[in-house]
Enzyme design. Structure first.
Site, PDB file in Angstrom:
ATOM      1  N   ASP A 344       0.857  -1.170   0.000  1.00  0.00           N
ATOM      2  CA  ASP A 344       0.000   0.000   0.000  1.00  0.00           C
ATOM      3  C   ASP A 344       0.906   1.237   0.000  1.00  0.00           C
ATOM      4  O   ASP A 344       2.088   1.137   0.335  1.00  0.00           O
ATOM      5  CB  ASP A 344      -0.901  -0.023   1.235  1.00  0.00           C
ATOM      6  CG  ASP A 344      -1.751   1.218   1.349  1.00  0.00           C
ATOM      7  OD1 ASP A 344      -2.357   1.603   0.344  1.00  0.00           O
ATOM      8  OD2 ASP A 344      -1.798   1.798   2.452  1.00  0.00           O
ATOM      9  N   ASP A 537      -1.581  -0.744   6.106  1.00  0.00           N
ATOM     10  CA  ASP A 537      -1.739  -0.266   7.475  1.00  0.00           C
ATOM     11  C   ASP A 537      -3.149   0.181   7.811  1.00  0.00           C
ATOM     12  O   ASP A 537      -3.509   0.270   8.967  1.00  0.00           O
ATOM     13  CB  ASP A 537      -0.780   0.897   7.752  1.00  0.00           C
ATOM     14  CG  ASP A 537      -1.315   2.214   7.208  1.00  0.00           C
ATOM     15  OD1 ASP A 537      -1.776   2.213   6.055  1.00  0.00           O
ATOM     16  OD2 ASP A 537      -1.283   3.215   7.938  1.00  0.00           O
ATOM     17  N   ASP A 541      -7.253  -1.806   4.152  1.00  0.00           N
ATOM     18  CA  ASP A 541      -6.323  -2.844   3.713  1.00  0.00           C
ATOM     19  C   ASP A 541      -6.676  -4.215   4.288  1.00  0.00           C
ATOM     20  O   ASP A 541      -6.076  -5.214   3.895  1.00  0.00           O
ATOM     21  CB  ASP A 541      -4.888  -2.494   4.116  1.00  0.00           C
ATOM     22  CG  ASP A 541      -4.351  -1.298   3.351  1.00  0.00           C
ATOM     23  OD1 ASP A 541      -4.701  -1.169   2.167  1.00  0.00           O
ATOM     24  OD2 ASP A 541      -3.602  -0.496   3.936  1.00  0.00           O
TER      25      ASP A 541
END
Length: 642
Positions: A344, A537, A541
Site C-alpha cells: 500500500d 496499514d 487494507d
C-alpha cells in the site's frame, strides 16, 4: 545486658568461630538449592524418575539382591516403551508417522539381547529430549510473554465530582476520564487531557526514547506513563484498545504449531526404513542379534522430533524482540519462500501523515511570521493538516501565540484572533470568500497539497504539505530484492500521478492506482507468483491482507481491522522491519532444516559404525544423547539477531 557487657561477650568469642549470620546464610543456600531441585522434579518428573531408577538399580547391583535391580530396570524401560508406543499409536491415528517407533524398537531389542542399561539410556534420552524441548520452548516464548505479564487489569476512573474509583479495565467506556499514575501502564487507548505527558512506548513501537505528548494527542494502551500522573479521556473500550489487540496476537503466536514439524515427520518413514535395513543387514551378516540392537540404539532420532519446533519458537521469539509479532509459525515457512510483495502507499511507503515542506508569505509577510500566526490558529483544530502545521512550527523552533475566538467552518477552514490580528486558514475558495478576491492557485509538485491564509482580510500566503516517502523505503525494497523477492507492486487508492511519484522514489515499476479494496483483492488473487505478501496499514487494507498468502500490517497506527486480518504485525512504525521479517523467516527455516539434517547425518554415521560392531550399545546410547543436544543447540541459533 548493657552495651559494655555485649561488647565484652563479643570479644570473648574465639577467633574464627562461626558467626550466626554465616550459619543463617548456609541454611538459606541449602533451602534455595532444595527449592530449585524440587521445582525441576515437578517440571520434569520422567527425567527425575529415570535417574532415580538408575540410582536404585545401581545401588542394588552391588548387593546380594543384584538381580532385583535388573528386574526393576527391565520393568521400568518396558513401561516407558509402552508409554511411547501408545503416543505413537495416537500419532498414527492422526495420520502422522512418528520416529518414536525406532526408539520403542531399540528399547525392546536392547532388553531382548541383555543390554538393559543401554535401554535405560535410551529412555533417559527420550525423557531429557522432551524436557529440553519444553525448556527451549519456554525460553523462546519468554519474549512473547512479556506483554502478557504487563497486561493492565484495573483502571483509576475519575468520577464527575472529581473523586476517583478503581474499576476493572473492561468497565471503562469511551468518553470517561482515567487517571494514570506515575510509571503505570496505560490501561486503554485515550487522548491526553492534561497539557503534557511523557510516555515510554518501547514495548509497542520499538522507540527507545520516551515520547512527549500534548493535550489532545493519542496515547496507546500498553505504553508506560512517566514520572507525573496524567488524565486521559478513553477513546476505545479495553477490548478494542491497542494493547489488548497485541495481547491477542501474542497468544495466537505462542499457541501455533509449525508445519515444519510435519515436514520432519515426513523424514520419519524413510529414516525408519533405512535404520531397520542397516540393522537387519548387520544382524544377517554378523549372525549376532546384538548388532540389530546396537544399530537401532544410535538410530533414535530425537533431533528429528525436537529441533524443528525449537527453531521455529526461537525464530518467533527473535521476531517479537524486534517488534514483529508473527501470528502463526506457518507464516515463517511462507516467508522462507516468498517471491512477491505488494505495498500500500499511504502509511506504508509514505509516513501516512502530511509534513510541512514549504511556507510562502505574500505581501511582505515573512515565512516565520506567517507560520507562527497560522500554527497558533491551527492549534485549536484536530485536523490532520492542522496538526502538521503545529508540528512544523515546533520543528522550526517557532513559539505559538495565544489565540481567541477560534471558529471552525467544517470542511472549509478556521478563523481566530492572534496577537491583535484576525487570521483565517483553510481552502483556497474559503480564503477567497473572506478576502473578497480571487486567490491564485499555488504551484504544487505531484503529491503536494496547500493550505491558504489571510490576515486582517487580506491574502497572506500559502503553507505546502506533502506525505513524505519514508527515508528508508527505497533501501528496504532494494534489500528485499537482494534477498530474492523479485516482484514489487504498489496498490493504492490515490490518483496515478501521486502514486507514480512515490513509486519512482522507492524504485517500484508496477503501479496500480485508483484501487478500491476489491481491486486490491482481485490483484492478489490473480497473481501468478506465490507465496505473495501484502503490506498495508489502514482499515481499508484488511480485505487484501486477509486474501494474501502473507498479510503484513504496519500496526503501530492502531488499525485494528488490519492487524486482525494480518499474519504479521509490525509494531514499530518502520518499514525496514518488513525486510527483517523476511530475513528471520528464511534464516529460521534454514536453521530448522539444518538441525534436522545434522541429526540424521550423525545418526547415519553412528549406525554404520555400529553395524561393524565398533559402537557398543551403551556407548551408542550416550553418543545419541550428545547428538540430541547438538541438534537442539543448533536450532536455538534461530533466536539470535543477525
Amino acid at each position: 545486658m548493657d552495651a559494655d557487657g555485649a561488647l565484652a561477650a563479643k570479644s570473648e568469642q574465639p577467633a574464627g568461630s562461626p558467626q550466626p549470620l554465616r550459619a543463617s546464610n548456609t541454611i538459606g543456600r541449602i533451602g534455595t538449592t532444595w527449592a530449585w531441585a524440587t521445582s525441576l522434579i515437578r517440571r520434569f518428573p520422567w527425567v527425575a524418575g529415570t535417574i532415580a531408577v538408575a540410582a536404585v538399580a545401581g545401588a542394588v547391583a552391588v548387593t546380594p539382591w543384584g538381580a532385583t535391580g535388573e528386574v526393576l530396570l527391565i520393568a521400568y524401560v518396558v513401561m516407558m516403551a509402552g508409554r511411547s508406543a501408545w503416543a505413537m499409536v495416537r500419532e498414527l491415528r492422526n495420520g502422522t508417522f512418528g520416529v518414536d517407533v525406532i526408539a520403542v524398537t531399540a528399547i525392546v531389542a536392547a532388553v531382548l539381547v541383555g543390554e538393559v542399561w543401554a535401554a535405560l539410556v535410551i529412555v533417559l534420552m527420550l525423557t531429557t529430549g522432551q524436557a529440553l524441548e519444553e525448556y527451549a520452548a519456554h525460553r523462546a516464548q519468554r519474549d512473547l510473554s512479556l506483554l502478557l505479564a504487563r497486561n493492565p487489569q484495573t483502571a483509576h476512573l475519575v468520577q464527575p465530582d472529581g473523586t476517583m474509583r478503581d474499576v476493572d479495565v473492561s468497565a471503562v467506556v469511551p468518553g470517561e476520564h482515567v487517571l494514570v499514575r506515575a510509571n503505570e501502564v496505560v490501561p486503554v487507548d485515550g487522548a491526553l487531557v492534561d497539557e503534557a505527558g511523557l510516555f515510554d512506548e518501547s514495548s509497542l513501537t520499538g522507540e527507545s526514547l520516551p515520547v512527549e505528548k500534548i493535550a489532545g494527542d493519542a496515547v496507546l494502551s500498553g505504553s508506560i506513563n512517566g514520572s507525573d500522573a496524567v488524565v486521559l479521556e478513553a477513546t476505545r473500550a479495553a477490548k478494542d484498545s491497542q494493547y489488548q489487540q497485541i495481547v491477542a496476537l501474542v497468544e495466537s503466536a505462542a499457541a501455533s504449531k509449525a508445519p515444519i514439524v510435519r515436514l520432519a515427520d515426513r523424514f520419519a518413514l524413510p529414516f525408519a526404513l533405512a535404520a531397520y535395513g542397516i540393522a537387519g543387514l548387520a544382524w544377517w551378516l554378523s549372525g549376532d542379534p546384538a548388532r540389530f540392537a546396537e544399530v537401532l540404539v544410535v538410530a533414535t532420532p530425537c533431533p528429528l522430533i525436537i529441533a524443528a519446533p525449537v527453531a521455529f519458537m526461537a525464530g518467533m521469539s527473535r521476531a517479537a524482540r524486534d517488534g514483529i509479532i508473527i501470528r502463526s509459525s506457518a507464516t515463517l515457512e511462507k516467508l522462507h519462500r516468498v517471491r512477491a510483495i505488494a505495498f500500500d502507499k499511504t502509511g506504508t511507503l509514505t509516513r501516512g501523515e502530511p509534513a510541512l515542506v514549504g511556507v510562502h508569505g505574500h505581501g511582505g509577510i515573512g515565512s516565520d511570521t506567517l507560520l507562527q500566526l497560522v500554527a497558533s490558529v491551527e492549534s485549536n483544530s484536530t485536523h490532520t493538516l492542522a496538526r502538521a502545521a503545529v508540528r512544523g512550527a515546533s520543528e522550526r523552533g517557532i513559539a505559538l501565540d495565544e489565540s481567541d475566538d477560534a471558529t471552525e467552518v467544517a470542511g472549509s477552514g478556521m478563523v481566530a484572533r492572534v496577537s491583535g490580528h484576525v487570521v483565517a486558514v483553510g481552502k483556497r475558495t474559503y480564503i477567497a470568500q473572506l478576502t473578497g478576491r480571487e486567490t491564485e492557485r499555488a504551484s504544487l509538485l505531484r503529491g503536494e497539497m496547500a493550505v491558504y491564509a489571510a490576515i486582517d482580510g487580506a491574502f497572506a500566503g500559502v503553507l505546502v504539505f506533502r506525505d513524505e516517502v519514508r527515508p528508508n523505503a527505497a533501501a528496504t525494497l532494494a534489500g528485499l530484492r537482494r534477498h530474492g523477492v523479485a516482484s514489487m507492486t504498489m496498490l493504492t487508492g490515490d490518483d496515478r500521478a501521486t502514486a507514480e511519484h512515490v513509486a519512482e522514489a522507492v524504485g517500484i515499476e508496477d503501479v496500480h492506482a485508483n484501487c478500491l479494496p476489491i481491486d486490491k483483492v482481485e490483484f492478489i488473487s490473480r497473481s501468478i507468483t506465490h507465496p505473495i505478501a501484502m503490506v498495508g496499514d489502514g482499515i481499508n487494507d484488511a480485505p487484501v491482507l486477509a486474501a494474501a498468502d502473507i498479510g503484513i500490517a504496519m500496526g503501530a497506527r492502531g488499525a485494528t481491522a488490519a492487524s486482525e486480518a494480518a499474519d504479521i504485525v509490525i509494531l514499530p512504525d518502520d518499514i525496514a522491519r518488513v525486510a527483517h521479517a523476511v530475513t528471520i523467516g528464511r534464516s529460521t527455516v534454514d536453521i530448522a532444516l539444518q538441525a534436522i539434517w545434522i541429526g540424521i547425518g550423525l545418526s547415519v554415521v553412528l549406525m554404520i559404525l555400529a553395524a561393524f560392531g565398533l559402537v557398543p550399545a551403551i556407548v551408542g546410547a550416550w553418543l545419541q544423547e550428545a547428538i540430541d543436544v547438538i541438534a537442539i543447540l543448533w536450532a536455538l541459533r534461530a533466536s539470535r539477531s543477525r
